[in-house]
Design a protein around this motif. Structure first.
Motif, short mmCIF file in Angstrom:
data_model
loop_
_atom_site.label_atom_id
_atom_site.label_comp_id
_atom_site.label_asym_id
_atom_site.label_seq_id
_atom_site.Cartn_x
_atom_site.Cartn_y
_atom_site.Cartn_z
N THR A 173 0.84 -1.20 0.00
CA THR A 173 0.00 0.00 0.00
C THR A 173 0.87 1.24 0.00
N LEU A 174 0.30 2.36 -0.44
CA LEU A 174 0.95 3.66 -0.40
C LEU A 174 -0.04 4.69 0.16
N TYR A 175 0.48 5.62 0.93
CA TYR A 175 -0.34 6.68 1.51
C TYR A 175 -0.24 7.89 0.60
N GLU A 176 -1.28 8.10 -0.21
CA GLU A 176 -1.27 9.15 -1.22
C GLU A 176 -2.52 10.01 -1.11
N GLU A 177 -2.32 11.32 -1.14
CA GLU A 177 -3.42 12.28 -1.08
C GLU A 177 -4.32 12.02 0.12
N GLY A 178 -3.70 11.69 1.23
CA GLY A 178 -4.46 11.50 2.47
C GLY A 178 -5.20 10.20 2.59
N GLU A 179 -4.97 9.25 1.67
CA GLU A 179 -5.66 7.96 1.72
C GLU A 179 -4.66 6.81 1.63
N ILE A 180 -5.02 5.70 2.28
CA ILE A 180 -4.22 4.48 2.21
C ILE A 180 -4.76 3.65 1.06
N ARG A 181 -3.96 3.45 0.03
CA ARG A 181 -4.43 2.80 -1.18
C ARG A 181 -3.58 1.57 -1.51
N VAL A 182 -4.25 0.54 -1.99
CA VAL A 182 -3.55 -0.68 -2.40
C VAL A 182 -2.83 -0.41 -3.72
N ALA A 183 -1.52 -0.59 -3.75
CA ALA A 183 -0.73 -0.38 -4.96
C ALA A 183 -0.47 -1.68 -5.70
N GLU A 184 -0.40 -2.80 -4.97
CA GLU A 184 -0.09 -4.08 -5.60
C GLU A 184 -0.54 -5.22 -4.69
N ILE A 185 -1.06 -6.27 -5.31
CA ILE A 185 -1.38 -7.52 -4.61
C ILE A 185 -0.76 -8.66 -5.39
N VAL A 186 0.03 -9.48 -4.72
CA VAL A 186 0.64 -10.64 -5.36
C VAL A 186 0.07 -11.88 -4.68
N ASP A 187 -0.82 -12.56 -5.40
CA ASP A 187 -1.46 -13.75 -4.84
C ASP A 187 -1.36 -14.89 -5.84
N GLY A 188 -2.12 -15.95 -5.65
CA GLY A 188 -2.10 -17.08 -6.56
C GLY A 188 -3.20 -18.07 -6.18
N PRO A 189 -3.37 -19.13 -6.96
CA PRO A 189 -4.42 -20.11 -6.69
C PRO A 189 -4.33 -20.71 -5.29
N VAL A 212 -14.50 -4.16 1.85
CA VAL A 212 -14.53 -2.75 2.24
C VAL A 212 -13.22 -2.13 1.78
N GLY A 213 -13.29 -1.02 1.05
CA GLY A 213 -12.09 -0.38 0.54
C GLY A 213 -11.14 0.03 1.65
N PHE A 214 -9.84 0.03 1.34
CA PHE A 214 -8.85 0.41 2.34
C PHE A 214 -9.02 1.85 2.80
N GLU A 215 -9.62 2.70 1.96
CA GLU A 215 -9.86 4.07 2.36
C GLU A 215 -10.76 4.12 3.60
N ASP A 216 -11.61 3.12 3.77
CA ASP A 216 -12.55 3.09 4.89
C ASP A 216 -12.18 2.05 5.94
N ALA A 217 -11.01 1.43 5.80
CA ALA A 217 -10.67 0.34 6.71
C ALA A 217 -9.24 0.43 7.23
N GLY A 218 -8.65 1.60 7.21
CA GLY A 218 -7.27 1.73 7.68
C GLY A 218 -7.11 1.30 9.12
N HIS A 219 -8.14 1.49 9.93
CA HIS A 219 -8.07 1.14 11.35
C HIS A 219 -8.17 -0.35 11.59
N ALA A 220 -8.64 -1.11 10.58
CA ALA A 220 -8.93 -2.53 10.77
C ALA A 220 -7.94 -3.45 10.07
N THR A 221 -7.00 -2.90 9.33
CA THR A 221 -6.04 -3.72 8.60
C THR A 221 -4.63 -3.49 9.13
N ALA A 222 -3.82 -4.54 9.08
CA ALA A 222 -2.43 -4.38 9.47
C ALA A 222 -1.73 -3.38 8.56
N LEU A 223 -2.05 -3.42 7.27
CA LEU A 223 -1.43 -2.50 6.31
C LEU A 223 -1.76 -1.06 6.65
#
Length: 252
Positions: free
Chosen positions: A107-123, A132-143
Motif C-alpha cells: 500500500t501507499l499513503y497518497e493524497e491523504g488515503e491508504i491505497r492498495v498499490a499491488e497484490i501478489v497472490d495465486g491459486p 470494504v475499501g482500504f480508504e474506509d478500513a485503515g483502522h482494521a487492517t495491518a497494512l
C-alpha cells in the motif's frame, strides 16, 4: 465495412502519435501549420486530430494558437513511472508469497488515503476479499495500521478525524484510545497485526515501506489458523521492506 475500418483506425492512431511526438518537441508550443509540416500531414487532418487530442486532454491549446502536451498525457507518464517502480518490487513480493504461502500486499499513503498499490497472490494463496475499501478500513487492517503508526501524531489524528472506525467484524477495534494504544505499542514492532479485525478467518502482519517521501506498507495475509506463524512472517517482512523501499525510491 469492417475490413476497411481497421486500417483506417490504425492510420489515424499513427497520425495522432506522430502529432504528439511533434508537439512534445516544442516546449513553448507550436502552431498547427508547423506541426502539419513536421509530420507531413495535410493541414485539415492535423487540425482535426489536434482538436480531438485537445478535447481528450492529451494536448492543450495556448492563447497564441500553439499546442503543448496536456495534463492527461503527463498523468499517463506519471502512471507509467509508477508501474515501472512496481515492476522492480514484484519479484521480491512474489518470492515472499511463495516462501510464506500467503498473499502479499503493498500500500501507499497518497493524497491523504491508504491505497492498495499491488497484490501478489495465486491459486494456493488467495487474496483477502476486499469487501470494504482500504480508504474506509485503515483502522482494521495491518497494512493501514502500519501506515498510521509511521505518521506523526498530528498526521495520524488528522487521518482518523476523517475516517469513521467502522465495526467490520466482532474483533474490529472501534475505540480511538484503544486503537492508538495498540498502534503505538504493537507486540511485534515494527510490525503491526490484524487479528481477524478486517475479515473473520484471516490474520495479517505488515511493516512500513517508503517510496521516496511517500509512506506505505507491505504485508502478508494468512488463514487465522496460522496465527502462530506471525512472528516468522514479521522476521521475513522486515528485511524485505528494506529492499522494497530501496527499489521504490530509485530514480527512473
Amino acid at each position: 465495412m469492417g475490413a476497411q475500418d481497421g486500417p483506417t483506425l490504425i492510420t489515424s492512431v499513427q497520425r495522432a502519435l506522430r502529432l504528439l511526438e511533434a508537439v512534445s518537441a516544442h516546449e513553448n508550443g507550436a502552431p498547427a501549420k508547423q506541426l502539419a509540416r513536421e509530420t507531413e500531414l495535410p493541414l485539415g487532418t492535423a487540425y482535426h486530430l489536434l482538436r480531438t487530442l485537445v478535447h481528450d486532454g492529451y494536448v492543450r491549446k495556448l492563447g497564441d494558437g500553439g499546442f503543448v502536451l496536456g495534463d492527461r498525457l503527463n498523468s499517463l507518464h506519471a502512471a507509467g513511472n509508477a508501474q515501472t517502480l512496481l515492476s522492480r518490487v514484484r519479484p521480491a513480493l512474489a518470492a515472499l508469497r511463495d516462501e510464506l504461502a500467503g498473499a502479499v500486499y503493498l500500500t501507499l499513503y497518497e493524497e491523504g488515503e491508504i491505497r492498495v498499490a499491488e497484490i501478489v497472490d495465486g491459486p494456493r494463496t488467495p487474496r483477502v476479499d476486499l469487501w470494504v475499501g482500504f480508504e474506509d478500513a485503515g483502522h482494521a487492517t495491518a497494512l493501514g495500521k502500519s501506515v498510521l503508526r509511521e505518521l506523526d501524531e498530528e498526521g495520524r489524528r488528522e487521518y482518523l478525524s476523517r475516517h469513521h472506525l467502522a465495526d467490520l467484524t466482532p474483533r474490529t477495534i472501534t475505540s480511538l484510545p484503544e486503537l492508538l494504544r495498540r498502534i503505538e505499542s504493537p507486540p511485534l514492532a515494527p510490525a503491526v497485526t490484524d487479528l481477524e479485525e478486517y475479515a473473520l478467518g484471516t490474520v495479517c502482519v505488515a511493516v512500513p515501506v517508503y517510496r521516496g517521501d511517500t509512506l506505505g506498507s507491505v504485508g502478508v495475509s494468512l488463514p487465522a489458523e496460522r496465527r502462530t506463524q506471525l512472528q516468522e512472517v514479521r522476521d521475513r517482512l522486515v528485511p524485505l521492506a528494506i529492499r522494497v523501499t530501496r527499489n521504490l525510491s530509485l530514480t527512473i
